[in-house]
Motif scaffolding. Structure first.
Motif, PDB file in Angstrom:
ATOM      1  N   ASP A  18      -4.914   4.467  -7.985  1.00  0.00           N
ATOM      2  CA  ASP A  18      -3.893   3.938  -7.078  1.00  0.00           C
ATOM      3  C   ASP A  18      -4.448   2.852  -6.162  1.00  0.00           C
ATOM      4  OD1 ASP A  18      -1.860   5.901  -7.817  1.00  0.00           O
ATOM      5  OD2 ASP A  18      -3.197   7.348  -6.861  1.00  0.00           O
ATOM      6  N   VAL A  19      -5.760   2.676  -6.191  1.00  0.00           N
ATOM      7  CA  VAL A  19      -6.400   1.703  -5.300  1.00  0.00           C
ATOM      8  C   VAL A  19      -6.799   0.480  -6.125  1.00  0.00           C
ATOM      9  CG1 VAL A  19      -8.246   1.322  -3.617  1.00  0.00           C
ATOM     10  CG2 VAL A  19      -7.358   3.644  -3.988  1.00  0.00           C
ATOM     11  N   ALA A  20      -6.152  -0.658  -5.857  1.00  0.00           N
ATOM     12  CA  ALA A  20      -6.458  -1.873  -6.608  1.00  0.00           C
ATOM     13  C   ALA A  20      -7.401  -2.757  -5.808  1.00  0.00           C
ATOM     14  CB  ALA A  20      -5.163  -2.628  -6.915  1.00  0.00           C
ATOM     15  N   GLY A  60      -3.609  -2.624   7.012  1.00  0.00           N
ATOM     16  CA  GLY A  60      -2.947  -2.647   5.716  1.00  0.00           C
ATOM     17  C   GLY A  60      -3.840  -2.928   4.532  1.00  0.00           C
ATOM     18  N   THR A  61      -5.160  -2.904   4.714  1.00  0.00           N
ATOM     19  CA  THR A  61      -6.061  -3.214   3.599  1.00  0.00           C
ATOM     20  C   THR A  61      -6.420  -1.982   2.778  1.00  0.00           C
ATOM     21  OG1 THR A  61      -7.831  -3.215   5.252  1.00  0.00           O
ATOM     22  CG2 THR A  61      -7.105  -5.356   4.434  1.00  0.00           C
ATOM     23  N   GLY A  62      -5.895  -0.818   3.122  1.00  0.00           N
ATOM     24  CA  GLY A  62      -6.099   0.356   2.270  1.00  0.00           C
ATOM     25  C   GLY A  62      -7.127   1.353   2.783  1.00  0.00           C
ATOM     26  N   LYS A  63      -7.389   1.351   4.086  1.00  0.00           N
ATOM     27  CA  LYS A  63      -8.385   2.284   4.622  1.00  0.00           C
ATOM     28  C   LYS A  63      -7.916   3.737   4.461  1.00  0.00           C
ATOM     29  CE  LYS A  63      -8.372   0.057   8.625  1.00  0.00           C
ATOM     30  NZ  LYS A  63      -7.495  -1.089   8.281  1.00  0.00           N
ATOM     31  N   THR A  64      -6.671   3.981   4.838  1.00  0.00           N
ATOM     32  CA  THR A  64      -6.130   5.335   4.690  1.00  0.00           C
ATOM     33  C   THR A  64      -6.042   5.704   3.211  1.00  0.00           C
ATOM     34  OG1 THR A  64      -4.808   4.932   6.661  1.00  0.00           O
ATOM     35  CG2 THR A  64      -4.198   6.838   5.328  1.00  0.00           C
ATOM     36  N   ILE A 115     -10.032  10.240  10.453  1.00  0.00           N
ATOM     37  CA  ILE A 115      -9.553   9.838  11.778  1.00  0.00           C
ATOM     38  C   ILE A 115      -9.167   8.369  11.723  1.00  0.00           C
ATOM     39  CG2 ILE A 115     -10.069   9.679  14.247  1.00  0.00           C
ATOM     40  CD1 ILE A 115     -12.242  11.823  13.801  1.00  0.00           C
ATOM     41  N   ASP A 116      -7.848   8.122  11.725  1.00  0.00           N
ATOM     42  CA  ASP A 116      -7.343   6.756  11.698  1.00  0.00           C
ATOM     43  C   ASP A 116      -7.412   6.195  13.125  1.00  0.00           C
ATOM     44  OD1 ASP A 116      -6.245   4.495  10.650  1.00  0.00           O
ATOM     45  OD2 ASP A 116      -4.257   5.332  10.289  1.00  0.00           O
ATOM     46  N   GLU A 117      -7.509   4.886  13.251  1.00  0.00           N
ATOM     47  CA  GLU A 117      -7.532   4.232  14.581  1.00  0.00           C
ATOM     48  C   GLU A 117      -8.539   4.900  15.511  1.00  0.00           C
ATOM     49  OE1 GLU A 117      -3.654   3.440  16.548  1.00  0.00           O
ATOM     50  OE2 GLU A 117      -2.819   4.474  14.819  1.00  0.00           O
ATOM     51  N   LYS A 198       0.411  -5.043  -9.529  1.00  0.00           N
ATOM     52  CA  LYS A 198       0.564  -4.236 -10.754  1.00  0.00           C
ATOM     53  C   LYS A 198       0.715  -2.752 -10.415  1.00  0.00           C
ATOM     54  CE  LYS A 198      -1.693  -7.306 -14.070  1.00  0.00           C
ATOM     55  NZ  LYS A 198      -3.021  -7.666 -14.607  1.00  0.00           N
ATOM     56  N   VAL A 199      -0.065  -2.273  -9.438  1.00  0.00           N
ATOM     57  CA  VAL A 199       0.047  -0.862  -9.032  1.00  0.00           C
ATOM     58  C   VAL A 199       1.448  -0.571  -8.495  1.00  0.00           C
ATOM     59  CG1 VAL A 199      -0.703   0.831  -7.281  1.00  0.00           C
ATOM     60  CG2 VAL A 199      -2.406  -0.492  -8.568  1.00  0.00           C
ATOM     61  N   HIS A 200       1.959  -1.470  -7.647  1.00  0.00           N
ATOM     62  CA  HIS A 200       3.229  -1.182  -6.983  1.00  0.00           C
ATOM     63  C   HIS A 200       4.447  -1.571  -7.817  1.00  0.00           C
ATOM     64  CE1 HIS A 200       1.456   0.400  -3.376  1.00  0.00           C
ATOM     65  NE2 HIS A 200       0.515  -0.514  -3.523  1.00  0.00           N
ATOM     66  N   SER A 223      -1.535  -8.491   2.867  1.00  0.00           N
ATOM     67  CA  SER A 223      -2.362  -7.292   2.697  1.00  0.00           C
ATOM     68  C   SER A 223      -1.747  -6.406   1.619  1.00  0.00           C
ATOM     69  CB  SER A 223      -2.414  -6.510   4.010  1.00  0.00           C
ATOM     70  OG  SER A 223      -1.132  -5.965   4.283  1.00  0.00           O
ATOM     71  N   GLY A 224      -2.476  -5.396   1.215  1.00  0.00           N
ATOM     72  CA  GLY A 224      -1.953  -4.409   0.265  1.00  0.00           C
ATOM     73  C   GLY A 224      -0.681  -3.769   0.792  1.00  0.00           C
ATOM     74  N   ALA A 225      -0.664  -3.496   2.096  1.00  0.00           N
ATOM     75  CA  ALA A 225       0.528  -2.876   2.688  1.00  0.00           C
ATOM     76  C   ALA A 225       1.723  -3.826   2.604  1.00  0.00           C
ATOM     77  CB  ALA A 225       0.257  -2.499   4.141  1.00  0.00           C
ATOM     78  N   ILE A 227       2.202  -6.059   0.308  1.00  0.00           N
ATOM     79  CA  ILE A 227       2.598  -6.120  -1.105  1.00  0.00           C
ATOM     80  C   ILE A 227       3.417  -4.879  -1.486  1.00  0.00           C
ATOM     81  CG2 ILE A 227       1.690  -6.045  -3.478  1.00  0.00           C
ATOM     82  CD1 ILE A 227      -0.595  -7.905  -2.439  1.00  0.00           C
ATOM     83  N   ALA A 228       2.962  -3.711  -1.033  1.00  0.00           N
ATOM     84  CA  ALA A 228       3.717  -2.475  -1.293  1.00  0.00           C
ATOM     85  C   ALA A 228       5.126  -2.602  -0.707  1.00  0.00           C
ATOM     86  CB  ALA A 228       2.983  -1.286  -0.679  1.00  0.00           C
ATOM     87  N   ASN A 229       5.172  -3.183   0.474  1.00  0.00           N
ATOM     88  CA  ASN A 229       6.426  -3.380   1.179  1.00  0.00           C
ATOM     89  C   ASN A 229       7.367  -4.309   0.413  1.00  0.00           C
ATOM     90  OD1 ASN A 229       8.193  -3.319   3.276  1.00  0.00           O
ATOM     91  ND2 ASN A 229       6.834  -4.262   4.790  1.00  0.00           N
TER      92      ASN A 229
HETATM   93  P1  ATP Z   1      -3.800   0.412   9.057  1.00  0.00           P
HETATM   94  O1  ATP Z   1      -5.068  -0.177   9.596  1.00  0.00           O
HETATM   95  O2  ATP Z   1      -2.568  -0.388   9.427  1.00  0.00           O
HETATM   96  O3  ATP Z   1      -3.667   1.883   9.274  1.00  0.00           O
HETATM   97  P2  ATP Z   1      -4.774   0.816   6.367  1.00  0.00           P
HETATM   98  O4  ATP Z   1      -5.897  -0.095   6.118  1.00  0.00           O
HETATM   99  O5  ATP Z   1      -5.046   2.251   6.631  1.00  0.00           O
HETATM  100  O6  ATP Z   1      -3.834   0.198   7.476  1.00  0.00           O
HETATM  101  P3  ATP Z   1      -3.140   1.814   4.290  1.00  0.00           P
HETATM  102  O7  ATP Z   1      -2.297   2.662   5.202  1.00  0.00           O
HETATM  103  O8  ATP Z   1      -4.127   2.480   3.463  1.00  0.00           O
HETATM  104  O9  ATP Z   1      -3.802   0.681   5.120  1.00  0.00           O
HETATM  105  O10 ATP Z   1      -2.193   0.937   3.364  1.00  0.00           O
HETATM  106  C1  ATP Z   1      -0.778   1.060   3.435  1.00  0.00           C
HETATM  107  C2  ATP Z   1      -0.194   1.053   2.044  1.00  0.00           C
HETATM  108  O11 ATP Z   1      -0.436  -0.229   1.437  1.00  0.00           O
HETATM  109  C3  ATP Z   1      -0.845   2.036   1.102  1.00  0.00           C
HETATM  110  O12 ATP Z   1      -0.247   3.306   1.190  1.00  0.00           O
HETATM  111  C4  ATP Z   1      -0.607   1.382  -0.253  1.00  0.00           C
HETATM  112  O13 ATP Z   1       0.716   1.643  -0.694  1.00  0.00           O
HETATM  113  C5  ATP Z   1      -0.708  -0.092   0.062  1.00  0.00           C
HETATM  114  N1  ATP Z   1      -2.061  -0.610  -0.213  1.00  0.00           N
HETATM  115  C6  ATP Z   1      -2.962  -1.085   0.691  1.00  0.00           C
HETATM  116  N2  ATP Z   1      -4.088  -1.486   0.086  1.00  0.00           N
HETATM  117  C7  ATP Z   1      -3.915  -1.252  -1.235  1.00  0.00           C
HETATM  118  C8  ATP Z   1      -4.749  -1.435  -2.393  1.00  0.00           C
HETATM  119  N3  ATP Z   1      -5.965  -1.949  -2.294  1.00  0.00           N
HETATM  120  N4  ATP Z   1      -4.246  -1.049  -3.589  1.00  0.00           N
HETATM  121  C9  ATP Z   1      -3.003  -0.533  -3.694  1.00  0.00           C
HETATM  122  N5  ATP Z   1      -2.185  -0.344  -2.653  1.00  0.00           N
HETATM  123  C10 ATP Z   1      -2.625  -0.695  -1.427  1.00  0.00           C
END
Ligand code: ATP
Length: 273
Positions: A18-20, A60-64, A115-117, A198-200, A223-225, A227-229
Motif C-alpha cells: 500500500d506504500v508507493a 501527507g508524505t506517508g509517515k502514518t 506517536i504522531d505530531e 496506481k495504488v489509489h 503529496s501522497g495524501a 493524490i489519495a484525496n
Molecule cells: P501528516 O504529517 O499530515 O500526519 P503523514 O505523513 O502521516 O501526514 P499519512 O497520514 O500517512 O501522511 O498519509 C495520508 C494518506 O495519504 C495515506 O493514508 C495514504 O492514503 C496516502 N499516502 C501518503 N503517502 C503515500 C504513499 N507513499 N503511497 C501511497 N499512499 C500514500
C-alpha cells in the motif's frame, strides 16, 4: 475518553504493497519489521534493538502509513496517539495518557507505539508554544522520556514517532537509546507520484482515458495524501454526474478542487500582512 483511546489498539491491515515510492524509507523500516519478527537473531549476537525511530517529513508524505505498514508486515499490534492528544488543559492528563499508552503496548509485546505530531509534546523545553502551560507540557514530555528509558532495549516494544518539525524537538528526545534513528520521507517525484496514483486508482472503476503517467505529470508538488484525496474526489464527482466510470475529466475537476483547497489552507495559515 479512555474507551475512545482504547479502541486504537488495532491490528493493522496495511502492508508495504500500500506504500508507493519511499524506496529508501521502506528499506530502513524493513529492518524494524525484522527486529519485531526475529529479535533473537539480534539479541543472540549481543545487539541492542533500537527502541525509538523518528519519521521525518512534510505533511501527507506517508509517515502514518509507513508506521502502520510496519505493524501490518510484522503482524504486531499498533498503539497510536497524536502528540496533540497529550496536550491537555488539565494537569496530569498528558502524563497519564503517556503512561497508559506504554502500559497497554507492554502488555501486548511485540508491539508498536506510534506517536504522531511528536513535536506537539516534544518541543524543546522552555520554548512555549500552544495554549498549554509550559509546566504541564514539560510534565508530559518528562513522562515520555521516563517511559522510553523505563523499558529495556529488547523488550519487544518499538516506538515510532512522526514529525515535520525535527528542528524544534527537545534534544533529550534524540539522545542515544531514545529516538536516535531518523528516517526521512520526501515529497514524491513524478515517477513516485505515478506509483502512488496506481495504488489509489486500484479500487476505482476507470474509463480507458485515465493514465497514471498523465496524472503524475499534472500534479507537481502534490503529496501522497493529496493524490489519495484527488482519486477519491474524482470518483465522487463521477458518481454525482451519474457516470458509469471515472473519466480523465473527473480527475481534472478533482485536481482543481484539491488545489483550491490547498490554496485556501495556505491563506488561512499565512500570517496577516
Ligand atoms: P501528516 O504529517 O499530515 O500526519 P503523514 O505523513 O502521516 O501526514 P499519512 O497520514 O500517512 O501522511 O498519509 C495520508 C494518506 O495519504 C495515506 O493514508 C495514504 O492514503 C496516502 N499516502 C501518503 N503517502 C503515500 C504513499 N507513499 N503511497 C501511497 N499512499 C500514500
Amino acid at each position: 475518553s479512555t474507551a475512545k483511546l482504547a479502541k486504537k489498539d488495532t491490528k493493522s491491515s496495511v502492508t508495504f504493497n500500500d506504500v508507493a515510492g519511499l524506496k529508501e524509507a521502506k528499506i530502513e523500516v524493513m529492518e524494524v519489521v525484522d527486529f519485531l519478527k526475529n529479535p533473537e537473531m539480534y539479541t543472540e549476537l549481543g545487539a541492542k534493538i533500537p527502541k525509538g525511530v523518528l519519521l521525518v517529513g512534510p505533511p501527507g508524505t506517508g509517515k502514518t502509513l509507513i508506521a502502520k505498514a510496519v505493524a501490518g508486515e510484522a503482524q504486531v499490534p499498533f498503539f497510536s496517539m497524536s502528540g496533540s492528544e497529550f496536550v491537555e488543559m488539565f494537569v496530569g492528563v498528558g502524563a497519564s495518557r503517556v503512561r497508559d499508552l506504554f502500559k497497554r503496548a507492554k502488555e501486548k509485546t511485540p508491539s508498536i507505539i506510534f506517536i504522531d505530531e511528536i513535536d506537539a509534546v516534544g518541543r524543546s523545553r522552555g520554548k512555549g508554544g500552544g495554549f498549554q502551560s509550559n509546566d504541564e507540557r514539560e510534565n508530559t514530555l518528562n513522562q515520555l522520556l521516563t517511559e522510553l528509558d523505563g523499558f529495556g532495549p529488547n523488550t519487544g516494544v518499538i516506538v515510532l514517532a512522526a514529525t515535520n518539525r525535527p528542528d524544534v524537538l527537545d534534544k533529550a528526545l534524540l539522545r542515544p537509546g531514545r529516538f536516535d534513528r531518523h528516517i526521512y520521507l520526501e515529497l514524491p517525484t513524478k515517477d513516485e507520484r505515478e506509483e502512488i496514483f496506481k495504488v489509489h486508482l486500484r479500487p476505482l472503476k476507470l474509463a480507458g482515458d485515465v493514465k497514471p503517467k498523465d496524472l503524475a505529470k499534472l500534479s507537481p508538488g502534490f503529496s501522497g495524501a493529496d493524490i489519495a484525496n484527488i482519486c477519491n474526489e474524482a470518483a465522487l464527482i463521477a458518481a454525482r454526474k451519474k457516470e458509469k466510470k471515472v473519466h480523465s475529466h473527473d480527475f481534472m475537476d478533482a485536481r482543481d478542487r484539491v488545489v483550491g483547497g490547498m490554496e485556501r489552507k495556505s491563506k488561512i495559515i499565512a500570517p496577516k500582512e
